[in-house]
Design a protein around this motif. Sequence first.
Motif, PDB file in Angstrom:
ATOM      1  N   SER A 278       0.827  -1.201   0.000  1.00 50.21           N
ATOM      2  CA  SER A 278       0.000   0.000   0.000  1.00 50.21           C
ATOM      3  C   SER A 278       0.866   1.258   0.000  1.00 50.21           C
ATOM      4  O   SER A 278       0.580   2.230  -0.711  1.00 50.21           O
ATOM      5  CB  SER A 278      -0.934  -0.001   1.212  1.00 50.21           C
TER       6      SER A 278
ATOM      7  N   GLN B  85      -5.811   8.020 -13.981  1.00 51.29           N
ATOM      8  CA  GLN B  85      -6.223   6.619 -13.914  1.00 51.29           C
ATOM      9  C   GLN B  85      -5.052   5.727 -14.293  1.00 51.29           C
ATOM     10  O   GLN B  85      -4.400   5.930 -15.321  1.00 51.29           O
ATOM     11  CB  GLN B  85      -7.395   6.332 -14.865  1.00 51.29           C
TER      12      GLN B  85
ATOM     13  N   ARG C 199      -6.513  -5.178  -2.500  1.00 56.30           N
ATOM     14  CA  ARG C 199      -7.148  -4.117  -1.714  1.00 56.30           C
ATOM     15  C   ARG C 199      -6.107  -3.118  -1.211  1.00 56.30           C
ATOM     16  O   ARG C 199      -6.345  -1.900  -1.223  1.00 56.30           O
ATOM     17  CB  ARG C 199      -7.922  -4.710  -0.536  1.00 56.30           C
TER      18      ARG C 199
ATOM     19  N   TYR D 281      -3.327  -2.392  -2.692  1.00 57.86           N
ATOM     20  CA  TYR D 281      -2.894  -1.604  -3.855  1.00 57.86           C
ATOM     21  C   TYR D 281      -3.929  -0.526  -4.163  1.00 57.86           C
ATOM     22  O   TYR D 281      -3.586   0.648  -4.376  1.00 57.86           O
ATOM     23  CB  TYR D 281      -2.711  -2.522  -5.062  1.00 57.86           C
ATOM     24  N   VAL D 282      -5.205  -0.894  -4.183  1.00 51.94           N
ATOM     25  CA  VAL D 282      -6.268   0.070  -4.468  1.00 51.94           C
ATOM     26  C   VAL D 282      -6.274   1.179  -3.418  1.00 51.94           C
ATOM     27  O   VAL D 282      -6.355   2.371  -3.746  1.00 51.94           O
ATOM     28  CB  VAL D 282      -7.641  -0.628  -4.520  1.00 51.94           C
ATOM     29  N   THR D 283      -6.171   0.811  -2.149  1.00 55.80           N
ATOM     30  CA  THR D 283      -6.190   1.795  -1.066  1.00 55.80           C
ATOM     31  C   THR D 283      -5.037   2.778  -1.185  1.00 55.80           C
ATOM     32  O   THR D 283      -5.208   3.999  -1.042  1.00 55.80           O
ATOM     33  CB  THR D 283      -6.146   1.085   0.295  1.00 55.80           C
TER      34      THR D 283
ATOM     35  N   GLN E  14      -5.441   5.074  -4.499  1.00 53.52           N
ATOM     36  CA  GLN E  14      -6.554   6.016  -4.543  1.00 53.52           C
ATOM     37  C   GLN E  14      -6.583   6.999  -3.385  1.00 53.52           C
ATOM     38  O   GLN E  14      -7.268   8.027  -3.465  1.00 53.52           O
ATOM     39  CB  GLN E  14      -7.890   5.251  -4.591  1.00 53.52           C
TER      40      GLN E  14
ATOM     41  N   ALA F  53      -7.854   3.587  -9.482  1.00 57.01           N
ATOM     42  CA  ALA F  53      -7.324   2.251  -9.702  1.00 57.01           C
ATOM     43  C   ALA F  53      -8.242   1.516 -10.670  1.00 57.01           C
ATOM     44  O   ALA F  53      -9.427   1.838 -10.788  1.00 57.01           O
ATOM     45  CB  ALA F  53      -7.231   1.495  -8.380  1.00 57.01           C
ATOM     46  N   THR F  54      -7.704   0.515 -11.350  1.00 60.37           N
ATOM     47  CA  THR F  54      -8.483  -0.248 -12.326  1.00 60.37           C
ATOM     48  C   THR F  54      -8.300  -1.729 -12.060  1.00 60.37           C
ATOM     49  O   THR F  54      -7.287  -2.325 -12.446  1.00 60.37           O
ATOM     50  CB  THR F  54      -8.044   0.077 -13.764  1.00 60.37           C
ATOM     51  N   CYS F  55      -9.237  -2.335 -11.370  1.00 56.56           N
ATOM     52  CA  CYS F  55      -9.156  -3.768 -11.093  1.00 56.56           C
ATOM     53  C   CYS F  55      -9.464  -4.556 -12.363  1.00 56.56           C
ATOM     54  O   CYS F  55     -10.431  -4.268 -13.059  1.00 56.56           O
ATOM     55  CB  CYS F  55     -10.137  -4.145  -9.995  1.00 56.56           C
TER      56      CYS F  55
ATOM     57  N   CYS G 258     -12.271  -4.437  -4.719  1.00 58.68           N
ATOM     58  CA  CYS G 258     -12.510  -3.497  -5.813  1.00 58.68           C
ATOM     59  C   CYS G 258     -13.862  -2.806  -5.795  1.00 58.68           C
ATOM     60  O   CYS G 258     -14.165  -2.043  -6.726  1.00 58.68           O
ATOM     61  CB  CYS G 258     -12.347  -4.226  -7.143  1.00 58.68           C
TER      62      CYS G 258
ATOM     63  N   SER H  13     -12.952   0.713  -5.903  1.00 56.98           N
ATOM     64  CA  SER H  13     -12.051   1.208  -6.942  1.00 56.98           C
ATOM     65  C   SER H  13     -12.870   1.985  -7.958  1.00 56.98           C
ATOM     66  O   SER H  13     -14.023   1.665  -8.221  1.00 56.98           O
ATOM     67  CB  SER H  13     -11.314   0.055  -7.623  1.00 56.98           C
TER      68      SER H  13
END
Length: 714
Positions: free
Chosen positions: A145, A162, A195, A197-199, A202, A219-221, A258, A261
Amino acid sequence: MPEKTNKDDSLPIYKDPNAPIEDRVNDLLPRITLEEKVAQLIQGDLDASGWMNLTDPLDNTKTYNETGLIEMMHLKAGAIWGGYLMPWDKFVYGISIGQRYLMDNTTLGIPALVQSEGLHGFTNNGTTWPSPIGLAASFKPALLSKAAVTIAAEAEGLGFSQLFPPVLDLSRELRWGRIEENFGEDPFLTGETGRAYVTGLQGGRRRNSSAQAVVRMAATCKHFAAFGSPQGGLNIAQVSGGERELRTMYLRPFNPACVDSLSIMTAYSSYDGVPAVANYHLLTEILRKEWGYKYWVTSDAGSVDLLITTHGTCGTRECAARQALENGLSGEMGGGTYTYLTLPDQVRAGTVDVMYVDETVRVMLRTKFSLGLFENPYPYEDYLSTLRTPETRALLHTMERETIVLLENRNKTLPLRKNIRSVALIGPQVDRVSFGDYVFHNASLNGISPLAGFTQLLADTPVQINYAQGCELWSNNESGFSAAVAAAEASDASVSVLMVGTWTLDQTLLWTPGTNATTGEHVDVASLALVGAQLRLVQAIKAIQQHADSDAVVQQLYPGELGGLALAEVIFGDGNPSGKLPVSFPRNVGRTPVFYNYLKGARPVDPGAVTDNGTLVFGHQYVLNNPMPLWSFGHGLSYTMFTYTNLQLSKALIGPMEDFNVTVTVRNTGATNGMEVVQVYITDVVSSVVTPNQNLVGFKKIAIPYVGYSPITS
């Protein structure tokens, strides 16, 4: 020119940064013409088909094609692909031109998303981190993260809004060339890592954005869903399975990772006969209705056209556009024939209900308002301040060390001591920077090879490095073997470090005819064995040793820029390996798939073998092999030892919907500090349907000094 006010000179709600996002969306949507709506659904491009000449990645000429700019923004204005290598100031110039045109010279002033890859660093000379499968080997989502925060910071300043990570496909088919883009074979590890990575990506807001903005980088899952187990291991091939496997395996990483996301990308493949890009059950019934997902969904590059050219569910561009839009409420990425350009005529002809266009534009607008782009879509003047900072490099160094996996360490061969006279570094990977795919052209120039890393580490020691390449990665030529053997024989106690393995290329060379690689997108294999003369090189070096097998085996899963240094530090004991395998290693390709969480009854064991001297020992499962992995998911050794005691559950009786805690005391009983990954698995002993033999349900990485212990709750 922009419509600055309403007819009564009041400010439109959508221009009010303090208005709720849904009010802004509802105010703006009716103002957009049909053609403008469709343009919001299509990805445009920064390159020569748009307004910038990017033929030469080193050229820094700051000019633009006004005609191309106007044409691009008229037809494809929802998002702009900017994942090219070029001087940073040229990129900032190009994006500023594009966004200012949209904001100042179009009727409604709707900014574009600006997109790039970002699996392990954004693809315009951003810091390159280990490939996702390597990041997962750290088993440390909190560290990932933090890495994602730096990736977002580097990209945000340049004007990106993005990025296209994380990949949440499961690496259950090892012949597939893209497993390096994934976080491994397990849905729980993949979900927790995704999760994180997204957190990290973003978190926060863009500068000078509205108070209603919720993230700074979308983020783009991907790839939604069930993309990672193609038949035969062949990219974009069908994936077979039913509803239970879909939900228990392939969808688990996406929820909850996601649901917040700001973007999801569909898959190229079909699942159970239905193309993912037009799968109503996946994209509407599950994603939109069941999960309540409210942000942007995009196709992958050229994938809408695959409904015509590959899947055969459509015969025309009109049909392909209609199927993708109506079943998925998703936009169209470039890379194909831009089938969505047929939508205005289809709406007017009554073959497509404008409701589908409106609902898809609605989620695009919601995504842009959530990013704060209507207030500030531009690059930052001080963008250099967040690029390649010392703090990022220090964090990268930590990550590089924690991703290295010690698979074997017979007789405590490692770590090597710095008082030996010399060491042989042998193999085609020694003087090579081997990044994973989805890196920019010449990214390897930023990296430290193992040879450079060992040289740096041993500079102030008496250790002499005897280097020999031995062979090429891609050749059967053995002419370099004699030099390699000589280097090994000249080294102290014949201490040799051999470096062999797979390789891939950057995004320019990987798609260039005449180049070669063994992993990466559209690069799939029929064998998992070492290519060319590599295995014979290992055998030639071993022939001068006293032992039949390698004394120690270290796995480095496509490192980042400091990978060569981190490897040297681990080999010589400046770092203690703490990585764990995110995928299981089969004994050979005939034993795939080999994932650990197979269904009960799926892996009977009555093995045979072919011994080192060629003796045939016959069994049944398999006749001359073993169905169990050579090294399983979660495996990884340390230079110290850990013991587990006092295992406790928070409840003696646990209901099917109840949470519970597992507590255990972990002690470092060795002679050096180390980190251990505590892993918790469960088995459903008796169930109404067949369930996996075990599932990972919790893990935590902890640092424990050699004189200490740590109680861990998961």
